[in-house]
Design a protein around this motif. Structure first.
Motif, mmCIF file in Angstrom:
data_model
loop_
_atom_site.group_PDB
_atom_site.id
_atom_site.type_symbol
_atom_site.label_atom_id
_atom_site.label_comp_id
_atom_site.label_asym_id
_atom_site.label_seq_id
_atom_site.Cartn_x
_atom_site.Cartn_y
_atom_site.Cartn_z
ATOM 1 N N ALA A 15 0.809 -1.220 0.000
ATOM 2 C CA ALA A 15 0.000 0.000 0.000
ATOM 3 C C ALA A 15 0.844 1.272 0.000
ATOM 4 C CB ALA A 15 -0.950 -0.007 1.195
ATOM 5 N N TYR A 31 -3.598 6.136 -2.489
ATOM 6 C CA TYR A 31 -2.982 4.844 -2.191
ATOM 7 C C TYR A 31 -3.034 3.949 -3.413
ATOM 8 C CZ TYR A 31 -2.962 5.939 2.776
ATOM 9 O OH TYR A 31 -2.715 6.519 3.997
ATOM 10 N N ILE A 33 -2.802 0.015 -4.208
ATOM 11 C CA ILE A 33 -2.964 -1.199 -3.413
ATOM 12 C C ILE A 33 -2.654 -2.441 -4.228
ATOM 13 C CG2 ILE A 33 -4.580 -2.575 -2.037
ATOM 14 C CD1 ILE A 33 -3.968 0.205 -0.828
ATOM 15 N N LEU A 40 -8.239 -5.490 1.637
ATOM 16 C CA LEU A 40 -8.467 -4.059 1.397
ATOM 17 C C LEU A 40 -9.815 -3.636 1.959
ATOM 18 C CD1 LEU A 40 -7.862 -1.275 0.267
ATOM 19 C CD2 LEU A 40 -8.658 -2.094 -1.967
ATOM 20 N N ALA A 41 -10.839 -4.429 1.746
ATOM 21 C CA ALA A 41 -12.178 -4.086 2.257
ATOM 22 C C ALA A 41 -12.144 -3.902 3.773
ATOM 23 C CB ALA A 41 -13.186 -5.161 1.863
ATOM 24 N N ARG A 44 -10.064 -0.512 4.363
ATOM 25 C CA ARG A 44 -10.446 0.659 3.566
ATOM 26 C C ARG A 44 -10.847 1.870 4.420
ATOM 27 N NH1 ARG A 44 -11.678 2.065 -1.635
ATOM 28 N NH2 ARG A 44 -11.415 -0.046 -2.447
ATOM 29 N N LEU A 47 -7.764 3.732 5.507
ATOM 30 C CA LEU A 47 -7.089 4.417 4.401
ATOM 31 C C LEU A 47 -7.894 5.622 3.922
ATOM 32 C CD1 LEU A 47 -5.851 1.334 2.327
ATOM 33 C CD2 LEU A 47 -4.539 2.726 3.950
ATOM 34 N N GLU A 48 -9.204 5.509 3.906
ATOM 35 C CA GLU A 48 -10.047 6.619 3.447
ATOM 36 C C GLU A 48 -9.893 7.867 4.306
ATOM 37 O OE1 GLU A 48 -13.916 4.761 3.290
ATOM 38 O OE2 GLU A 48 -13.659 4.238 1.166
ATOM 39 N N ILE A 54 -8.195 5.494 -3.603
ATOM 40 C CA ILE A 54 -7.563 4.213 -3.321
ATOM 41 C C ILE A 54 -7.646 3.418 -4.615
ATOM 42 C CG2 ILE A 54 -7.680 2.092 -1.964
ATOM 43 C CD1 ILE A 54 -9.025 3.812 0.267
ATOM 44 N N GLU A 56 -6.817 0.129 -6.784
ATOM 45 C CA GLU A 56 -6.443 -1.284 -6.736
ATOM 46 C C GLU A 56 -5.594 -1.581 -7.971
ATOM 47 O OE1 GLU A 56 -9.515 -4.093 -5.423
ATOM 48 O OE2 GLU A 56 -10.784 -2.326 -5.064
#
Length: 185
Positions: A15, A31, A33, A40-41, A44, A47-48, A54, A56
């Motif tokens: 990340a 980010y 990823i 990630l879920a 998340r 990170l948000e 973000i 992927e």
């Protein structure tokens, strides 16, 4: 690192992020990823809190390669901006004219908008240090060598960055390489 984490029955994401110190303060990081979307879920929301996006990218490791590639672009672009200013200077042209010309040119970018004023004013307050950009460009050169790719622009920046670090500029913003061309004048 992913193998060590997995051996301890934990989850890992690649990340890396992009954005300056100022972007981090404003919650505007981006980010990249690499890894399991389910992991990630789970993270998340964390990170948000500090990001505007973000992205992927793919498998673990691939996000880091994207980050290195984007920094390679930034490094060589700033080197080109410094060289362009030197060309104007040696031809007696007001350095502010480059920004004027770029305003209506496809070469204009948020990076040039961000870096040119500081370069001209001699403001090299670190947003991303020369030593860290040098490290990322060295990583890019290493990855390229593994795949037998020649990166001459990256090599040129690496040389300038190493010389700047030897001058004691490592903790300054990577745009400090403009000093090699007499800026600020």
């Amino acid at each position: 690192a992913a193998e060590i984490v997995a051996s301890r029955h934990a989850k890992f994401l690649d990340a890396p992020f992009t954005g300056s110190r100022d972007a981090a303060e404003r919650g505007e990081l981006v980010y990249y990823i690499g890894g399991d979307p389910a992991v990630l879920a789970t993270v998340r929301p964390i990170l948000e809190a500090s990001s505007k996006a973000i992205l992927e990218i793919g498998e673990i490791g691939q996000a880091s390669v994207v980050k290195i590639a984007t920094n390679l672009i930034a490094a060589t672009a700033v080197e080109a901006l410094a060289e362009a200013h030197a060309l104007l200077d040696k031809n007696g042209i007001d350095l502010r004219k480059l920004s004027l010309a770029l305003a209506s040119n496809v070469a204009r970018s948020p990076l040039s908008d961000l870096k040119i004023p500081g370069m001209l004013a001699g403001d090299f307050e670190p947003r991303f240090s020369l030593k860290h950009m040098f490290k990322d460009v060295q990583l890019a050169l290493g990855l390229a060598a593994e795949k037998e790719i020649d990166l001459p622009a990256a090599s040129a920046f690496a040389g300038a960055a190493m010389a700047g670090i030897q001058q004691g500029w490592g903790d300054s913003d990577f745009s400090v390489i403009a000093r090699f061309y007499g800026f600020p004048g």
